[in-house]
Write a protein that holds these residues in place. Structure first.
Motif, PDB file in Angstrom:
ATOM      1  N   THR A 135       0.834  -1.203   0.000  1.00 52.11           N
ATOM      2  CA  THR A 135       0.000   0.000   0.000  1.00 52.11           C
ATOM      3  C   THR A 135       0.866   1.249   0.000  1.00 52.11           C
ATOM      4  O   THR A 135       1.886   1.311   0.686  1.00 52.11           O
ATOM      5  CB  THR A 135      -0.919  -0.006   1.232  1.00 52.11           C
ATOM      6  OG1 THR A 135      -1.777  -1.147   1.165  1.00 52.11           O
ATOM      7  CG2 THR A 135      -1.769   1.257   1.288  1.00 52.11           C
ATOM      8  N   VAL A 136       0.422   2.257  -0.744  1.00 50.79           N
ATOM      9  CA  VAL A 136       1.145   3.525  -0.828  1.00 50.79           C
ATOM     10  C   VAL A 136       0.223   4.637  -0.318  1.00 50.79           C
ATOM     11  O   VAL A 136      -0.921   4.757  -0.745  1.00 50.79           O
ATOM     12  CB  VAL A 136       1.572   3.826  -2.277  1.00 50.79           C
ATOM     13  CG1 VAL A 136       2.314   5.165  -2.349  1.00 50.79           C
ATOM     14  CG2 VAL A 136       2.445   2.705  -2.814  1.00 50.79           C
ATOM     15  N   VAL A 137       0.738   5.434   0.633  1.00 53.85           N
ATOM     16  CA  VAL A 137      -0.038   6.532   1.211  1.00 53.85           C
ATOM     17  C   VAL A 137       0.779   7.814   1.141  1.00 53.85           C
ATOM     18  O   VAL A 137       1.990   7.796   0.948  1.00 53.85           O
ATOM     19  CB  VAL A 137      -0.443   6.241   2.676  1.00 53.85           C
ATOM     20  CG1 VAL A 137      -1.351   5.021   2.762  1.00 53.85           C
ATOM     21  CG2 VAL A 137       0.794   6.060   3.546  1.00 53.85           C
ATOM     22  N   SER A 138       0.090   8.934   1.340  1.00 51.16           N
ATOM     23  CA  SER A 138       0.746  10.230   1.339  1.00 51.16           C
ATOM     24  C   SER A 138       0.145  11.088   2.433  1.00 51.16           C
ATOM     25  O   SER A 138      -1.048  10.987   2.739  1.00 51.16           O
ATOM     26  CB  SER A 138       0.572  10.921  -0.018  1.00 51.16           C
ATOM     27  OG  SER A 138       1.141  12.214  -0.005  1.00 51.16           O
ATOM     28  N   GLY A 139       0.978  11.963   3.027  1.00 48.41           N
ATOM     29  CA  GLY A 139       0.452  12.881   4.036  1.00 48.41           C
ATOM     30  C   GLY A 139      -0.093  12.139   5.243  1.00 48.41           C
ATOM     31  O   GLY A 139       0.472  11.155   5.716  1.00 48.41           O
ATOM     32  N   LYS A 167      -9.063   0.224 -13.067  1.00 46.88           N
ATOM     33  CA  LYS A 167      -9.062  -1.134 -12.530  1.00 46.88           C
ATOM     34  C   LYS A 167      -9.031  -1.151 -11.003  1.00 46.88           C
ATOM     35  O   LYS A 167      -9.088  -2.230 -10.397  1.00 46.88           O
ATOM     36  CB  LYS A 167      -7.865  -1.911 -13.077  1.00 46.88           C
ATOM     37  CG  LYS A 167      -7.944  -2.184 -14.577  1.00 46.88           C
ATOM     38  CD  LYS A 167      -6.759  -3.009 -15.040  1.00 46.88           C
ATOM     39  CE  LYS A 167      -6.833  -3.299 -16.539  1.00 46.88           C
ATOM     40  NZ  LYS A 167      -5.677  -4.115 -17.011  1.00 46.88           N
ATOM     41  N   SER A 168      -8.943   0.036 -10.392  1.00 48.91           N
ATOM     42  CA  SER A 168      -8.880   0.116  -8.930  1.00 48.91           C
ATOM     43  C   SER A 168     -10.281  -0.030  -8.347  1.00 48.91           C
ATOM     44  O   SER A 168     -11.168   0.801  -8.586  1.00 48.91           O
ATOM     45  CB  SER A 168      -8.273   1.457  -8.506  1.00 48.91           C
ATOM     46  OG  SER A 168      -8.320   1.603  -7.105  1.00 48.91           O
ATOM     47  N   VAL A 169     -10.512  -1.093  -7.558  1.00 54.44           N
ATOM     48  CA  VAL A 169     -11.802  -1.354  -6.906  1.00 54.44           C
ATOM     49  C   VAL A 169     -11.510  -1.869  -5.499  1.00 54.44           C
ATOM     50  O   VAL A 169     -10.770  -2.855  -5.332  1.00 54.44           O
ATOM     51  CB  VAL A 169     -12.639  -2.401  -7.675  1.00 54.44           C
ATOM     52  CG1 VAL A 169     -13.975  -2.633  -6.966  1.00 54.44           C
ATOM     53  CG2 VAL A 169     -12.870  -1.965  -9.114  1.00 54.44           C
ATOM     54  N   PHE A 170     -12.076  -1.228  -4.464  1.00 53.90           N
ATOM     55  CA  PHE A 170     -11.834  -1.680  -3.089  1.00 53.90           C
ATOM     56  C   PHE A 170     -12.979  -1.229  -2.189  1.00 53.90           C
ATOM     57  O   PHE A 170     -13.721  -0.297  -2.510  1.00 53.90           O
ATOM     58  CB  PHE A 170     -10.491  -1.162  -2.554  1.00 53.90           C
ATOM     59  CG  PHE A 170     -10.315   0.326  -2.648  1.00 53.90           C
ATOM     60  CD1 PHE A 170     -10.624   1.149  -1.569  1.00 53.90           C
ATOM     61  CD2 PHE A 170      -9.843   0.921  -3.812  1.00 53.90           C
ATOM     62  CE1 PHE A 170     -10.450   2.521  -1.641  1.00 53.90           C
ATOM     63  CE2 PHE A 170      -9.664   2.296  -3.887  1.00 53.90           C
ATOM     64  CZ  PHE A 170      -9.972   3.104  -2.808  1.00 53.90           C
ATOM     65  N   ASN A 171     -13.111  -1.911  -1.065  1.00 56.80           N
ATOM     66  CA  ASN A 171     -14.204  -1.680  -0.126  1.00 56.80           C
ATOM     67  C   ASN A 171     -13.907  -0.500   0.798  1.00 56.80           C
ATOM     68  O   ASN A 171     -12.775  -0.325   1.265  1.00 56.80           O
ATOM     69  CB  ASN A 171     -14.458  -2.922   0.730  1.00 56.80           C
ATOM     70  CG  ASN A 171     -14.973  -4.081  -0.098  1.00 56.80           C
ATOM     71  OD1 ASN A 171     -15.956  -3.962  -0.820  1.00 56.80           O
ATOM     72  ND2 ASN A 171     -14.294  -5.218   0.003  1.00 56.80           N
ATOM     73  N   GLN A 185      -7.416  -5.498  -0.117  1.00 51.39           N
ATOM     74  CA  GLN A 185      -6.336  -4.790  -0.826  1.00 51.39           C
ATOM     75  C   GLN A 185      -5.563  -3.851   0.091  1.00 51.39           C
ATOM     76  O   GLN A 185      -4.336  -3.760   0.002  1.00 51.39           O
ATOM     77  CB  GLN A 185      -6.905  -3.970  -1.989  1.00 51.39           C
ATOM     78  CG  GLN A 185      -7.582  -4.799  -3.072  1.00 51.39           C
ATOM     79  CD  GLN A 185      -9.086  -4.807  -2.866  1.00 51.39           C
ATOM     80  OE1 GLN A 185      -9.565  -4.857  -1.727  1.00 51.39           O
ATOM     81  NE2 GLN A 185      -9.825  -4.772  -3.964  1.00 51.39           N
ATOM     82  N   TYR A 186      -6.288  -3.131   0.978  1.00 50.23           N
ATOM     83  CA  TYR A 186      -5.651  -2.088   1.774  1.00 50.23           C
ATOM     84  C   TYR A 186      -5.947  -2.265   3.254  1.00 50.23           C
ATOM     85  O   TYR A 186      -7.002  -2.809   3.628  1.00 50.23           O
ATOM     86  CB  TYR A 186      -6.145  -0.709   1.333  1.00 50.23           C
ATOM     87  CG  TYR A 186      -5.867  -0.393  -0.122  1.00 50.23           C
ATOM     88  CD1 TYR A 186      -4.571  -0.215  -0.570  1.00 50.23           C
ATOM     89  CD2 TYR A 186      -6.918  -0.256  -1.030  1.00 50.23           C
ATOM     90  CE1 TYR A 186      -4.314   0.079  -1.908  1.00 50.23           C
ATOM     91  CE2 TYR A 186      -6.674   0.042  -2.368  1.00 50.23           C
ATOM     92  CZ  TYR A 186      -5.376   0.199  -2.797  1.00 50.23           C
ATOM     93  OH  TYR A 186      -5.129   0.489  -4.109  1.00 50.23           O
ATOM     94  N   PRO A 187      -5.042  -1.769   4.108  1.00 53.68           N
ATOM     95  CA  PRO A 187      -5.320  -1.775   5.554  1.00 53.68           C
ATOM     96  C   PRO A 187      -6.546  -0.899   5.839  1.00 53.68           C
ATOM     97  O   PRO A 187      -6.810   0.068   5.114  1.00 53.68           O
ATOM     98  CB  PRO A 187      -4.049  -1.168   6.163  1.00 53.68           C
ATOM     99  CG  PRO A 187      -2.992  -1.339   5.126  1.00 53.68           C
ATOM    100  CD  PRO A 187      -3.689  -1.241   3.809  1.00 53.68           C
TER     101      PRO A 187
END
Length: 267
Positions: free
Chosen positions: A147-151, A176-180, A225-227
């Motif tokens: 996972t990539v985050v900013s700020g 193509k990005s799909v997440f809950n 996909q993400y935390p």
């Protein structure tokens, strides 16, 4: 007549003029005072004119010097203003970079699974905002799927392709990005979809759920996909899906994906 004759006459005339001038200046026993008075009356207008011309020329000279000095001072001040403006811009840019780095350090401290902080070195060459390139790769412990985050924990996307010293990050605006996700205020659940770099769409929200403009959207614990708890954005507009079965909303991210300088990579 011979030239020597005129030369002698000129010398004699000059001698007489000098003698008269001397006698007028010496004025023995004030005998020549009347003559001096008469001569002064005669030459006074000429003397006044010359005095006036001297004053005028002096003022003009001072004005020319003053204009030259003002031009030099103006040029100096203009140069100094440009230098200061450049310095202010440099300091503002450094301040923004420092603020962003402090935020990234904060992300690293909050996430024990923090892997690295990276600089963004490239963007989607097509200009649609689907991906970006960072200066960290496999030798830095980066792996596909991270996972990539900013700020302040703002979700940017996911590492898609890894090379030795660089990695390609697929942004959440990618089609193509799909997440809950869910909203913080009402816990309404839905799915976020990328809109070809144009934005982020909250989709598949049940009609029984409550979503409003200004609600905060975060990643859900139901997703893989993400935390959970990463900030996606805020709802800017609420609508209905084309089939009328679900609610839809446009999400506004707090970051400009084309202006990101640094990111943090977490597992």
């Amino acid at each position: 007549m011979q030239p020597s004759f005129w030369k002698r006459k000129i010398i004699e005339a000059g001698s007489v003029v000098l003698l008269c001038a001397f006698l007028l200046w010496w004025n023995p026993s004030r005998l020549l005072t009347p003559v001096r008075d008469i001569l002064w009356v005669a030459v006074e207008p000429i003397a006044i004119v010359f005095q006036y011309l001297r004053v005028v020329l002096s003022d003009v000279g001072h004005s020319v010097v003053s204009i030259g000095s003002l031009k030099q001072e103006n040029a100096r001040l203009t140069s100094e203003a440009i230098r200061l403006q450049s310095r202010v811009a440099e300091l503002e840019d450094m301040q923004k970079e420092n603020d962003q780095l402090r935020q990234e350090i904060g992300v690293a401290l909050r996430h024990p699974d923090h892997v690295a902080t990276a600089l963004v070195v490239g963007y989607d060459s097509r200009g649609v905002g689907d991906w970006l390139i960072i200066n960290k790769g496999s030798r830095d412990g980066i792996a596909s799927g991270m996972t990539v985050v900013s700020g302040e924990n703002v979700l940017v996307g996911m590492v898609e392709e890894v090379l030795t010293s660089t990695s390609r990050v697929s942004l959440i605006t990618h089609p193509k990005s799909v997440f809950n996700v869910h909203t913080v205020e009402t816990q309404a659940r839905g799915v976020v979809r990328g809109k070809f770099g144009l934005g982020i769409l909250l989709d598949s929200v049940l009609q029984t759920e409550s979503i409003r403009k200004g609600d905060t959207v975060v990643t859900s614990e139901w997703g893989e996909q993400y935390p959970p708890g990463l900030l996606v954005g805020t709802i800017s507009e609420v609508g209905t899906s084309p089939d009328g079965l679900f609610q839809q909303a446009t999400i506004l991210s707090p970051i400009d994906f084309f202006a990101i300088r640094t990111v943090s990579i977490i597992r």
